[in-house]
Motif scaffolding. Sequence first.
Motif, PDB file in Angstrom:
ATOM      1  N   GLN A  85      18.686  12.872  66.640  1.00 13.40           N
ATOM      2  CA  GLN A  85      17.238  12.890  66.559  1.00 13.40           C
ATOM      3  C   GLN A  85      16.651  12.312  67.844  1.00 13.40           C
ATOM      4  OE1 GLN A  85      15.597  14.310  63.577  1.00 13.40           O
ATOM      5  NE2 GLN A  85      17.695  15.008  63.911  1.00 13.40           N
ATOM      6  N   TYR A  86      15.470  12.757  68.167  1.00 11.96           N
ATOM      7  CA  TYR A  86      14.729  12.274  69.330  1.00 11.96           C
ATOM      8  C   TYR A  86      15.504  12.471  70.619  1.00 11.96           C
ATOM      9  CZ  TYR A  86      12.828  10.332  65.142  1.00 11.96           C
ATOM     10  OH  TYR A  86      12.375  10.208  63.850  1.00 11.96           O
ATOM     11  N   GLY A  87      16.274  13.549  70.668  1.00 14.14           N
ATOM     12  CA  GLY A  87      16.991  13.909  71.878  1.00 14.14           C
ATOM     13  C   GLY A  87      18.039  12.895  72.304  1.00 14.14           C
ATOM     14  N   ALA A  91      16.660   5.548  68.542  1.00 15.22           N
ATOM     15  CA  ALA A  91      15.772   5.764  67.399  1.00 15.22           C
ATOM     16  C   ALA A  91      15.016   4.488  67.037  1.00 15.22           C
ATOM     17  CB  ALA A  91      16.569   6.270  66.204  1.00 15.22           C
ATOM     18  N   ASP A  92      15.650   3.329  67.228  1.00 10.50           N
ATOM     19  CA  ASP A  92      14.970   2.065  66.954  1.00 10.50           C
ATOM     20  C   ASP A  92      13.797   1.889  67.915  1.00 10.50           C
ATOM     21  OD1 ASP A  92      14.933  -0.523  65.458  1.00 10.50           O
ATOM     22  OD2 ASP A  92      15.233  -1.336  67.479  1.00 10.50           O
ATOM     23  N   GLY A  93      14.012   2.185  69.185  1.00 13.95           N
ATOM     24  CA  GLY A  93      12.924   2.109  70.153  1.00 13.95           C
ATOM     25  C   GLY A  93      11.794   3.062  69.796  1.00 13.95           C
ATOM     26  N   VAL A  94      12.145   4.274  69.399  1.00 12.78           N
ATOM     27  CA  VAL A  94      11.128   5.260  69.011  1.00 12.78           C
ATOM     28  C   VAL A  94      10.329   4.741  67.819  1.00 12.78           C
ATOM     29  CG1 VAL A  94      10.736   7.611  68.143  1.00 12.78           C
ATOM     30  CG2 VAL A  94      12.398   7.223  69.968  1.00 12.78           C
ATOM     31  N   SER A  95      10.978   4.010  66.901  1.00 10.55           N
ATOM     32  CA  SER A  95      10.265   3.493  65.718  1.00 10.55           C
ATOM     33  C   SER A  95       9.164   2.506  66.113  1.00 10.55           C
ATOM     34  CB  SER A  95      11.240   2.848  64.728  1.00 10.55           C
ATOM     35  OG  SER A  95      11.668   1.580  65.164  1.00 10.55           O
ATOM     36  N   PHE A  96       9.253   1.935  67.316  1.00  6.44           N
ATOM     37  CA  PHE A  96       8.214   1.046  67.833  1.00  6.44           C
ATOM     38  C   PHE A  96       7.291   1.757  68.822  1.00  6.44           C
ATOM     39  CE2 PHE A  96      11.583  -1.964  66.651  1.00  6.44           C
ATOM     40  CZ  PHE A  96      10.856  -2.818  65.837  1.00  6.44           C
ATOM     41  N   GLY A  97       7.541   3.052  69.056  1.00  7.94           N
ATOM     42  CA  GLY A  97       6.721   3.816  69.985  1.00  7.94           C
ATOM     43  C   GLY A  97       7.118   3.616  71.431  1.00  7.94           C
ATOM     44  N   TRP A 141       7.140   9.575  67.421  1.00 10.07           N
ATOM     45  CA  TRP A 141       7.842  10.473  68.339  1.00 10.07           C
ATOM     46  C   TRP A 141       6.896  11.219  69.267  1.00 10.07           C
ATOM     47  CZ3 TRP A 141      11.459  11.051  71.424  1.00 10.07           C
ATOM     48  CH2 TRP A 141      11.950  12.281  71.862  1.00 10.07           C
ATOM     49  N   SER A 142       5.772  11.702  68.772  1.00 12.78           N
ATOM     50  CA  SER A 142       4.862  12.447  69.655  1.00 12.78           C
ATOM     51  C   SER A 142       4.311  11.527  70.749  1.00 12.78           C
ATOM     52  CB  SER A 142       3.733  13.106  68.862  1.00 12.78           C
ATOM     53  OG  SER A 142       2.926  12.134  68.244  1.00 12.78           O
ATOM     54  N   GLU A 143       4.069  10.271  70.422  1.00 10.27           N
ATOM     55  CA  GLU A 143       3.609   9.283  71.404  1.00 10.27           C
ATOM     56  C   GLU A 143       4.696   9.058  72.470  1.00 10.27           C
ATOM     57  OE1 GLU A 143       2.971   4.480  70.992  1.00 10.27           O
ATOM     58  OE2 GLU A 143       2.431   5.748  69.299  1.00 10.27           O
ATOM     59  N   VAL A 144       5.933   8.951  72.036  1.00 10.32           N
ATOM     60  CA  VAL A 144       7.048   8.758  72.961  1.00 10.32           C
ATOM     61  C   VAL A 144       7.203   9.996  73.843  1.00 10.32           C
ATOM     62  CG1 VAL A 144       9.565   8.465  73.106  1.00 10.32           C
ATOM     63  CG2 VAL A 144       8.226   7.065  71.521  1.00 10.32           C
TER      64      VAL A 144
END
Length: 163
Positions: A85-87, A91-97, A141-144
């Motif tokens: 997921q998320y390329g 994923a933990d970092g993505v969960s915080f944006g 994810w869209s923000e990232v």
Amino acid sequence: MGVAVGAAVMLLSFLQPAGAEEFVNTGYFGDIAIKGYDPVAYFTENQAVEGSETYSYHWLGATWYFASARNRDLFKGDPSRYAPQYGGYCADGVSFGTVTTNIDPKAWRIIDGKLYLSYDPGAAEGMEKNPTKVTDSKKHWSEVQQTLISEKMHTVWQQPATK
């Protein structure tokens, strides 16, 4: 609309991915996805297994390594099923944006049939134990992605002009 704004909009249209899965984390150098680990092995062997250049496949601008021809062929048949997921960004970092490029391929979890990679084992465990992290990562994810697009634009603007 000014020329500079028009150029930026045109550049952004070229950098904007068609789908969320089109950003692939290849680290800071090179084009190897998930540091050369086999994405299929997480599902079939329930462990992180290093892949080999011998069994590689190019997908979404990155080279993916596999431990066997069978795993490579499974991936080729349905890459979205096996790709993290998320390329492959943390994923933990993505969960915080946030964008965390550095991942540990041994810090992973499969949650609801999807592969999530993290920067360390504690973060991977947190993804599994705290279901809101998965929800939050989907939300951010869209923000990232916009951050990744901005970073690409900055890199393109910083490159010297060619003659």
